[in-house]
Design a protein around this motif. Structure first.
Motif, PDB file in Angstrom:
ATOM      1  N   TYR A   1      76.030  44.052  48.306  1.00  0.00           N
ATOM      2  CA  TYR A   1      75.536  44.062  49.679  1.00  0.00           C
ATOM      3  C   TYR A   1      74.165  43.406  49.772  1.00  0.00           C
ATOM      4  N   ASP A   2      73.293  43.681  48.784  1.00  0.00           N
ATOM      5  CA  ASP A   2      71.975  43.028  48.748  1.00  0.00           C
ATOM      6  C   ASP A   2      72.133  41.510  48.731  1.00  0.00           C
ATOM      7  N   PHE A   3      72.800  41.047  47.715  1.00  0.00           N
ATOM      8  CA  PHE A   3      72.937  39.614  47.432  1.00  0.00           C
ATOM      9  C   PHE A   3      73.596  38.873  48.589  1.00  0.00           C
ATOM     10  N   SER A   4      74.586  39.503  49.206  1.00  0.00           N
ATOM     11  CA  SER A   4      75.338  38.860  50.291  1.00  0.00           C
ATOM     12  C   SER A   4      74.485  38.629  51.535  1.00  0.00           C
ATOM     13  N   GLU A   5      73.400  39.399  51.694  1.00  0.00           N
ATOM     14  CA  GLU A   5      72.561  39.253  52.878  1.00  0.00           C
ATOM     15  C   GLU A   5      72.080  37.821  53.059  1.00  0.00           C
ATOM     16  N   MET A   6      71.815  37.133  51.969  1.00  0.00           N
ATOM     17  CA  MET A   6      71.306  35.756  52.056  1.00  0.00           C
ATOM     18  C   MET A   6      72.339  34.782  52.610  1.00  0.00           C
ATOM     19  N   PHE A   7      73.617  35.102  52.421  1.00  0.00           N
ATOM     20  CA  PHE A   7      74.686  34.187  52.792  1.00  0.00           C
ATOM     21  C   PHE A   7      75.372  34.557  54.109  1.00  0.00           C
ATOM     22  N   LYS A   8      75.070  35.741  54.630  1.00  0.00           N
ATOM     23  CA  LYS A   8      75.683  36.165  55.896  1.00  0.00           C
ATOM     24  C   LYS A   8      75.368  35.229  57.057  1.00  0.00           C
ATOM     25  N   PRO A   9      74.123  34.722  57.184  1.00  0.00           N
ATOM     26  CA  PRO A   9      73.867  33.804  58.303  1.00  0.00           C
ATOM     27  C   PRO A   9      74.768  32.575  58.301  1.00  0.00           C
ATOM     28  N   TRP A  10      75.177  32.119  57.111  1.00  0.00           N
ATOM     29  CA  TRP A  10      76.116  30.997  57.076  1.00  0.00           C
ATOM     30  C   TRP A  10      77.488  31.434  57.596  1.00  0.00           C
TER      31      TRP A  10
ATOM     32  N   VAL B   1      66.108  38.261  36.380  1.00  0.00           N
ATOM     33  CA  VAL B   1      66.022  39.685  36.025  1.00  0.00           C
ATOM     34  C   VAL B   1      65.906  39.847  34.516  1.00  0.00           C
ATOM     35  N   ARG B   2      66.716  39.089  33.804  1.00  0.00           N
ATOM     36  CA  ARG B   2      66.742  39.184  32.337  1.00  0.00           C
ATOM     37  C   ARG B   2      65.380  38.792  31.735  1.00  0.00           C
ATOM     38  N   GLU B   3      64.759  37.766  32.328  1.00  0.00           N
ATOM     39  CA  GLU B   3      63.493  37.260  31.798  1.00  0.00           C
ATOM     40  C   GLU B   3      62.272  37.863  32.491  1.00  0.00           C
ATOM     41  N   LYS B   4      62.538  38.799  33.429  1.00  0.00           N
ATOM     42  CA  LYS B   4      61.457  39.424  34.216  1.00  0.00           C
ATOM     43  C   LYS B   4      60.624  38.355  34.934  1.00  0.00           C
ATOM     44  N   ALA B   5      61.330  37.370  35.470  1.00  0.00           N
ATOM     45  CA  ALA B   5      60.686  36.226  36.124  1.00  0.00           C
ATOM     46  C   ALA B   5      60.873  36.287  37.632  1.00  0.00           C
ATOM     47  N   GLU B   6      60.209  35.392  38.343  1.00  0.00           N
ATOM     48  CA  GLU B   6      60.353  35.316  39.792  1.00  0.00           C
ATOM     49  C   GLU B   6      61.723  34.735  40.148  1.00  0.00           C
ATOM     50  N   TYR B   7      62.254  35.144  41.289  1.00  0.00           N
ATOM     51  CA  TYR B   7      63.523  34.617  41.787  1.00  0.00           C
ATOM     52  C   TYR B   7      63.305  34.046  43.177  1.00  0.00           C
ATOM     53  N   ARG B   8      63.783  32.837  43.416  1.00  0.00           N
ATOM     54  CA  ARG B   8      63.717  32.210  44.731  1.00  0.00           C
ATOM     55  C   ARG B   8      65.106  32.246  45.348  1.00  0.00           C
ATOM     56  N   GLY B   9      65.231  32.913  46.481  1.00  0.00           N
ATOM     57  CA  GLY B   9      66.540  33.129  47.090  1.00  0.00           C
ATOM     58  C   GLY B   9      67.117  31.894  47.741  1.00  0.00           C
ATOM     59  N   PHE B  10      68.339  32.030  48.218  1.00  0.00           N
ATOM     60  CA  PHE B  10      69.058  30.953  48.888  1.00  0.00           C
ATOM     61  C   PHE B  10      68.467  30.720  50.280  1.00  0.00           C
ATOM     62  N   ARG B  11      67.939  29.510  50.499  1.00  0.00           N
ATOM     63  CA  ARG B  11      67.327  29.164  51.785  1.00  0.00           C
ATOM     64  C   ARG B  11      68.057  27.968  52.366  1.00  0.00           C
TER      65      ARG B  11
END
Length: 303
Positions: free
Chosen positions: A213-222, A290-300
């Protein structure tokens, strides 16, 4: 990506001479090679041969089962998840330590994409609040967003705002279409090694696919864009008692899956890809971050 949708009530999915066949009584409805299929989506009460299931999994083809409301009730997929232990351990640590980076980025990307969706219609002459949406918190942005879409949709649709329990055409279609999106997200999050049930935004509850549900939020507007466009072009469904009728479910599933095959541009990425490819790519990116404890840039989205 090609999906084999089995939507005819009483149909039978089997394999003959190495090829998938969908039959009903003595009538052959579909015949397709496993090489041409990436997934099988079952949206009605049908019969599956164990040979067909085994053939699908051997070819890396996932099977998704949706009920009459579009809710996924089952998934079968090959056991080829990547770096599962390391990724999930890091995911659990991030949630336990209340690392908010990933949840905040996902929500920002969602609101950004809602604003881009409204901006598309603004370019066509509609009055929208796309500039205001971009600077608001999620609840306020959502209220403005759905308010604008209600004004853009044809009046006969009867859409007054987002309400999952409403029985108007557009809300029913949103519910069903989001369920298809969830099935895609589940598949790629699982294969990337993440736990689909442990989210950064939605609270984890027994049986709740919180990360999906979290991840899908980025793609719902499409998905929203695909549906608004279709309704403005005359697409309609038949529904009774809050349930979409069988024929309309099949048409809607094909519409959404076709929309996921459209190529889109992503901010900062000069190589357009299909929306499904973007879902897959971002599942891998999120798992890696997540694995590398790094920053993540979401789908824009660029519309």
């Amino acid at each position: 990506m090609k999906s084999l949708v089995v939507s005819e009530h009483g149909a039978f999915l089997t394999v003959k001479n190495g090829v998938f066949q969908v039959k009903k009584k003595d009538q052959k409805l579909v015949e397709v090679s496993p090489a041409e299929v990436d997934e099988i989506v079952v949206t009605a009460s049908v019969t599956l041969s164990t040979y067909a299931v085994r053939q699908a999994l051997r070819h890396g083809i996932s099977l998704f089962f949706l009920d009459v409301r579009g809710n996924p009730w089952g998934v079968l997929m090959p056991s080829i998840a990547t770096e599962t232990v390391k990724t999930r351990k890091a995911q659990y640590e991030a949630v336990i330590s209340q690392d908010e980076r990933y949840g905040k980025e996902i929500i920002f990307a969602k609101v950004y994409n809602q604003a881009m969706h409204l901006k598309y219609w603004a370019r066509l002459g509609y009055r929208t609040t796309h500039k205001e949406v971009l600077g608001k918190d999620e609840p306020t942005a959502a209220r403005l967003y759905w308010q604008d879409l209600a004004n853009i949709l044809p009046r006969d649709v009867g859409f007054e705002g987002r309400d999952p329990d409403s029985q108007d055409q557009f809300n029913l279609v949103l519910n069903y279409s989001y369920a298809i999106l969830y099935s895609k997200a589940f598949k790629y999050l699982f294969l990337s090694g993440l736990d689909p049930y442990l989210g950064f935004v939605h609270k984890d509850r027994p049986g709740s696919e919180a990360l999906v549900y979290d991840f899908s939020e980025m793609f719902k507007p499409w998905i929203d864009f695909v549906l608004v466009r279709a309704f403005r072009e005359g697409f309609r469904i038949k529904a009774k008692g809050g349930l979409i009728e069988e024929g309309s479910r099949a048409s809607l599933a094909k519409l959404v899956l076709k929309g996921l095959e459209e190529r889109v541009k992503e901010l900062g990425d000069h190589n357009p890809k299909t929306v499904e490819q973007a879902i897959r790519a971002h599942a891998v990116k999120l798992a890696s971050a997540v694995r590398e404890k790094a920053e993540y840039r979401g789908f824009r989205l660029v519309l």
